[in-house]
Scaffold this active site. Sequence first.
Site, mmCIF file in Angstrom:
data_model
loop_
_atom_site.group_PDB
_atom_site.id
_atom_site.type_symbol
_atom_site.label_atom_id
_atom_site.label_comp_id
_atom_site.label_asym_id
_atom_site.label_seq_id
_atom_site.Cartn_x
_atom_site.Cartn_y
_atom_site.Cartn_z
ATOM 1 N N ASP A 37 0.756 -1.135 0.005
ATOM 2 C CA ASP A 37 -0.085 -0.186 0.059
ATOM 3 C C ASP A 37 1.017 1.234 -0.139
ATOM 4 O O ASP A 37 0.599 2.113 -0.705
ATOM 5 C CB ASP A 37 -0.878 -0.017 1.120
ATOM 6 N N LYS A 114 -10.331 -27.502 -16.575
ATOM 7 C CA LYS A 114 -11.066 -26.604 -17.361
ATOM 8 C C LYS A 114 -12.032 -25.689 -16.543
ATOM 9 O O LYS A 114 -12.942 -26.217 -15.674
ATOM 10 C CB LYS A 114 -12.298 -27.524 -18.053
ATOM 11 N N ARG A 135 -15.653 -13.679 -26.576
ATOM 12 C CA ARG A 135 -15.383 -14.467 -27.720
ATOM 13 C C ARG A 135 -16.549 -14.071 -28.815
ATOM 14 O O ARG A 135 -16.349 -14.203 -29.673
ATOM 15 C CB ARG A 135 -15.803 -15.798 -27.129
ATOM 16 N N GLU A 173 -9.754 -17.590 -19.370
ATOM 17 C CA GLU A 173 -11.043 -17.559 -18.835
ATOM 18 C C GLU A 173 -11.173 -16.473 -17.884
ATOM 19 O O GLU A 173 -10.323 -16.580 -16.783
ATOM 20 C CB GLU A 173 -11.390 -18.962 -18.398
ATOM 21 N N CYS A 406 -48.012 -28.791 13.961
ATOM 22 C CA CYS A 406 -47.272 -29.833 13.606
ATOM 23 C C CYS A 406 -47.636 -30.867 12.528
ATOM 24 O O CYS A 406 -48.823 -31.156 12.512
ATOM 25 C CB CYS A 406 -46.520 -30.380 14.686
HETATM 26 ZN ZN LIG Z 1 -45.254 -33.047 16.270
#
Ligand SMILES: [Zn+2]
Length: 671
Positions: A37, A114, A135, A173, A406
Amino acid sequence: MNTDNFKLVEGLRKQINYHNYRYYVLADPVISDYEYDMLVKELEKLEKEHPELITPDSPTQRVGEKLTGGFKQVNHEIPMLSLENTYSWEEVFEFDRRMQKELDIKPEYTVEPKIDGFAVSLMYRNGKLIQASTRGNGLRGDEITNNVRTIKSVPLRLLAEDKNLMNIEVRGEVVMPKKSFERVNKEREARGESLFANPRNAAAGTIKHLDPQIVAERELDMIVHSIPSVPESYKDHYTTLKYLSKIGLKVNSDIKLCKSIEEVMDFCNSWEPKRWELPYEVDGMVIKVNSFDQQRRLGETTKSPRWTIAYKYPASQETTKLEDIILQVGRIGTITPVAVLTPVNIGGVTVSRATLHNADEIARKDIRVGDTVFVERSGEVIPEIIKSVIEKRTGKEKIFKMPENCPACGSKIVRQGGEVAWRCENLQCLPQVQRRIGHFVSRNAMDIEGLGGKVIAQLIEAGLIKNFTDLYWLRRDELLKLERMADKSVDNLLKAIEESKNRDFFRALFAIGIRHIGIHAAKLLADHFPSIDKLKEAGLEEINAISEIGPVIAGSVVEFFENPENLKTIERLKKAGVRLESNVGTGLKPASTKSLAGKTFVLTGNLTGFSRIEATELIESLGGRVSSSVSKNTDYAVAGESPGSKYDKAQKLGVPIINEEEFKKFLKSAE
Ligand SMILES: [Zn+2]
């Protein structure tokens, strides 16, 4: 005077370029960030004083102006072809036979990971980067020089002077490293923007952004893999790549020269599991005939060079339809939404379920039943829904809503303060009972073979067991009456149950299923307390004093022994002859010092990266404490989004307040 300044500026640039290369290309810095820096600051200062000395390839000039209008188009002198690729070894062998036949000898191959990125071409003139392009359609692409200049691993000026390589085009790439990807998506989420599906999309979306400042912030990387027009003096791909690395370009360091196709196959296979460890995504391996002379003889088709093929690993991400969201009840009653998917093949495995974590997450990602979704599978992890494809919505999708009861037993479900998960607190709730037994017999716990989920369900249904202690009272004649239970399997099961009585104490402690006690915590407790009775007698403070054990775990242990049902469970296990003590009497171990030892934290507001329990556990695992109220003894207040009154109080008392980012760094440095 002016020449002196010029020399000074040039000297600094050379140094900065070199250290930039050590850091971003080789990942092997030789000076500290601070020293680096300082060099940059000095250069900036000189350039400010002498603007006439600023050159476009100065390291201070990476980020340019925002582009108005679109990108300029550029022609590729040598077309940017794509690679032929395959998922099949048979086709790779076929490729090898073709090469041998046409060359009349066995060629050497180079093999390299790759990289799943975005193809880009770089033009250097007199060693300076003058143009970068996409490209495009292979013949014509977009000019993206200003964006590529922000990529720190791309040298604006090549390092060494080599007449042959001062005027070259290189291709590679552009990728978004996984770390940057996670960070970028997190930031987008916080701003309510749509998420990138994967690092490849993110890289593509970024490299064509009109504002170089944004591109710079996204921290892309570029890995170079070829020179389309090779100077005469270079004979093969392998040594050329090594050389490119020396002149400042980042090339793949995991490249191998192979003498036979079998060696190629071994190398590719060895990378299939390892590729997850790389900082960027790799979707296969590229196999190239190494000799440039041989490459020229083989030539190319209109689509791709004939001397190379990519072997692709099975994909890790696919899209499919989210048909339904069902709810699963866990061992401690946690209700987890699970995605039911139209079965899709991801990397050779058919995936029809994926986790959705919790209701908040579904809402945050705006995932709806009926959506087309991206599903990802990586390594051993449970498949996960990354995002919905909003463009494919028809309007018939349904927004998920957590029910009030539930789904298994109908009890009202609850959510404790600070937790994201909803829980069913009914201890008799059938799936919970089943999972508690499943946990008890699992490999790290009591390791009772022959007790899979189906058998457990069968035993419960037949009324033979109501909880895991009942396993020790199972009778041969009762078991034989069950379906698919022959003499031999009954004998094996009873033998396995009998053997489990003598497991290590810490495994039994883990098996019992005290909340928050994983295998590691169980071990710590068993190391400290020689028997379950000693643990039962211990108070909150004594447990809390164990290194790596904090108040959440300690509280959970104390709470466990306060429940008469649990005491009955322990008595029954003892009666059955299950060992609930260590074989060697262990004395009390001194608590080791941890990096956050003695530090008290207060959490306020919502953290985005973890739940409050997770944050608490993290602090405790490093020896710190989490307090529910702020006092002058509080060392740090961690403030998430929309913090409450604790924030104000911390401010009043002058307690240091840190945000989530700082908190994460803090934990990291404390590890
Ligand atoms: Zn239960």
